[in-house]
Design an enzyme around this catalytic site. Structure first.
Site, PDB file in Angstrom:
ATOM      1  N   HIS A  64       0.812  -1.220   0.000  1.00 34.80           N
ATOM      2  CA  HIS A  64       0.000   0.000   0.000  1.00 34.80           C
ATOM      3  C   HIS A  64       0.846   1.272   0.000  1.00 34.80           C
ATOM      4  CE1 HIS A  64      -3.074  -2.693   2.298  1.00 34.80           C
ATOM      5  NE2 HIS A  64      -3.057  -2.948   1.000  1.00 34.80           N
ATOM      6  N   LYS A  73       6.529   5.902   7.340  1.00 36.29           N
ATOM      7  CA  LYS A  73       6.043   4.999   8.394  1.00 36.29           C
ATOM      8  C   LYS A  73       7.204   4.460   9.220  1.00 36.29           C
ATOM      9  CE  LYS A  73       2.277   3.664   5.393  1.00 36.29           C
ATOM     10  NZ  LYS A  73       1.895   2.726   4.336  1.00 36.29           N
ATOM     11  N   TYR A 133       2.489   1.197  14.051  1.00 39.46           N
ATOM     12  CA  TYR A 133       3.329   2.099  13.274  1.00 39.46           C
ATOM     13  C   TYR A 133       2.864   3.544  13.358  1.00 39.46           C
ATOM     14  CZ  TYR A 133      -0.161   0.806   9.642  1.00 39.46           C
ATOM     15  OH  TYR A 133      -1.316   0.526   8.940  1.00 39.46           O
ATOM     16  N   ASP A 172      -6.798  -6.256  -1.651  1.00 37.60           N
ATOM     17  CA  ASP A 172      -5.392  -6.521  -1.983  1.00 37.60           C
ATOM     18  C   ASP A 172      -5.242  -7.566  -3.081  1.00 37.60           C
ATOM     19  OD1 ASP A 172      -3.907  -5.902   1.325  1.00 37.60           O
ATOM     20  OD2 ASP A 172      -4.556  -4.568  -0.300  1.00 37.60           O
TER      21      ASP A 172
HETATM   22  C1  LIG Z   1      -4.886   2.229   7.014  1.00 37.69           C
HETATM   23  C2  LIG Z   1      -6.133   2.693   7.702  1.00 37.69           C
HETATM   24  C3  LIG Z   1      -7.296   1.956   7.636  1.00 37.69           C
HETATM   25  N1  LIG Z   1      -8.423   2.400   8.270  1.00 37.69           N
HETATM   26  C4  LIG Z   1      -9.610   1.562   8.201  1.00 37.69           C
HETATM   27  C5  LIG Z   1     -10.142   1.316   6.807  1.00 37.69           C
HETATM   28  C6  LIG Z   1     -10.740  -0.062   6.896  1.00 37.69           C
HETATM   29  O1  LIG Z   1     -12.085   0.024   7.334  1.00 37.69           O
HETATM   30  C7  LIG Z   1      -9.931  -0.772   7.982  1.00 37.69           C
HETATM   31  C8  LIG Z   1      -8.894  -1.712   7.422  1.00 37.69           C
HETATM   32  O2  LIG Z   1      -8.152  -0.990   6.436  1.00 37.69           O
HETATM   33  P1  LIG Z   1      -7.150  -1.744   5.490  1.00 37.69           P
HETATM   34  O3  LIG Z   1      -7.741  -3.048   5.056  1.00 37.69           O
HETATM   35  O4  LIG Z   1      -6.670  -0.775   4.439  1.00 37.69           O
HETATM   36  O5  LIG Z   1      -5.942  -2.071   6.509  1.00 37.69           O
HETATM   37  P2  LIG Z   1      -4.512  -2.628   6.107  1.00 37.69           P
HETATM   38  O6  LIG Z   1      -4.627  -3.663   5.023  1.00 37.69           O
HETATM   39  O7  LIG Z   1      -3.845  -3.000   7.371  1.00 37.69           O
HETATM   40  O8  LIG Z   1      -3.795  -1.361   5.489  1.00 37.69           O
HETATM   41  C9  LIG Z   1      -2.512  -0.957   5.914  1.00 37.69           C
HETATM   42  O9  LIG Z   1      -1.654  -1.937   5.439  1.00 37.69           O
HETATM   43  C10 LIG Z   1      -0.345  -1.596   5.070  1.00 37.69           C
HETATM   44  C11 LIG Z   1       0.581  -2.583   5.704  1.00 37.69           C
HETATM   45  C12 LIG Z   1       0.081  -0.219   5.270  1.00 37.69           C
HETATM   46  O10 LIG Z   1       1.274   0.089   5.288  1.00 37.69           O
HETATM   47  C13 LIG Z   1      -0.910   0.859   5.368  1.00 37.69           C
HETATM   48  O11 LIG Z   1      -0.669   1.598   6.549  1.00 37.69           O
HETATM   49  C14 LIG Z   1      -2.309   0.434   5.375  1.00 37.69           C
HETATM   50  O12 LIG Z   1      -2.733   0.487   4.020  1.00 37.69           O
HETATM   51  O13 LIG Z   1      -9.284   0.280   8.718  1.00 37.69           O
HETATM   52  C15 LIG Z   1      -8.442   3.573   8.979  1.00 37.69           C
HETATM   53  O14 LIG Z   1      -9.481   3.968   9.544  1.00 37.69           O
HETATM   54  N2  LIG Z   1      -7.303   4.320   9.047  1.00 37.69           N
HETATM   55  C16 LIG Z   1      -6.138   3.931   8.441  1.00 37.69           C
HETATM   56  O15 LIG Z   1      -5.122   4.651   8.552  1.00 37.69           O
END
Ligand SMILES: Cc1cn([C@H]2C[C@H](O)[C@@H](COP(=O)(O)OP(=O)(O)O[C@H]3O[C@H](C)C(=O)[C@H](O)[C@H]3O)O2)c(=O)[nH]c1=O
Length: 185
Positions: A64, A73, A133, A172
């Site tokens: 991401h 980060k 992070y 993803d």
């Molecule tokens: C990233 C983020 C997500 N969310 C909410 C949005 C979704 O409802 C839920 C899960 O989000 P997501 O599936 O995008 O989470 P990750 O797959 O862990 O995403 C992260 O994964 C990789 C490893 C990264 O480096 C980024 O920081 C970030 O993209 O959390 C938020 O409310 N705030 C945030 O800053």
């Protein structure tokens, strides 16, 4: 001061950070971030948002990045073990498209500073992992971008163990190829 060992990685701007850990009969104490130490090492970024996620073994989150609001980060593992990956997407970088991977764990207490302009992701190697992070910009969902984890051009050597079931979000699974990046602009 001086409670961190900063190691420059083989990609400009990427740092591996080893905090000093004070162990005693009760357990341990360590500073996990200190602006003065980081500034002295040339990492004077200000962090505005802290995140934390928990994942089971085989979860792969990433790769991401944010386009107009790129985030630096500072990543670390509170519980368990992950293989953490950063990919250089900085236009004009001599290491554009180069990836760096590192084992971050509760055990080694290592942190990775991923500068703005990188895609980031990780694979969970322990039964569970809690990942925390600090980010240098806020979350902008409308600004999110991603590259498919197994992009053939990036050719990331993910340490997928025999029989490990990968768990990847629907989002993803549909990320773009690295070669499609320019069309995104
Ligand atoms: C990233 C983020 C997500 N969310 C909410 C949005 C979704 O409802 C839920 C899960 O989000 P997501 O599936 O995008 O989470 P990750 O797959 O862990 O995403 C992260 O994964 C990789 C490893 C990264 O480096 C980024 O920081 C970030 O993209 O959390 C938020 O409310 N705030 C945030 O800053």
């Amino acid at each position: 001061m001086g409670q961190f060992n900063f190691i420059k990685c083989n990609i400009e701007g990427l740092y591996l950070i080893e905090p000093k850990c004070f162990e005693d009969s009760r357990g341990y104490f360590m500073e996990t971030y200190n602006y003065q130490d980081f500034e002295a090492a040339g990492l004077n970024q200000v962090f505005v948002q802290d995140n934390q996620s928990k994942s089971i073994k085989g979860v792969l989150r990433g790769l991401h990045y944010q386009k107009k609001h790129p985030q630096g980060k500072l990543v670390r593992v509170l519980k368990g073990k992950v293989f953490d990956v950063a990919v250089d997407l900085r236009p004009g970088s001599k290491t554009y498209g180069k990836w760096y991977g590192e084992i971050l764990s509760e055990e080694n207490k290592r942190q990775l500073y991923v500068p703005v302009g990188f895609a980031h992701g990780f694979l969970v190697l322990s039964d569970e992992a809690e990942f925390a992070y600090k980010c240098t910009d806020f979350y902008h969902p409308e600004d999110e971008g991603g590259i498919i984890w197994n992009d053939p051009d990036l050719d990331i050597t993910w340490p997928i163990e025999d029989g490990m079931d990968l768990t990847i979000s629907e989002k993803d699974k549909e990320q773009i190829r690295f070669c499609e990046l320019d069309n995104e602009k």
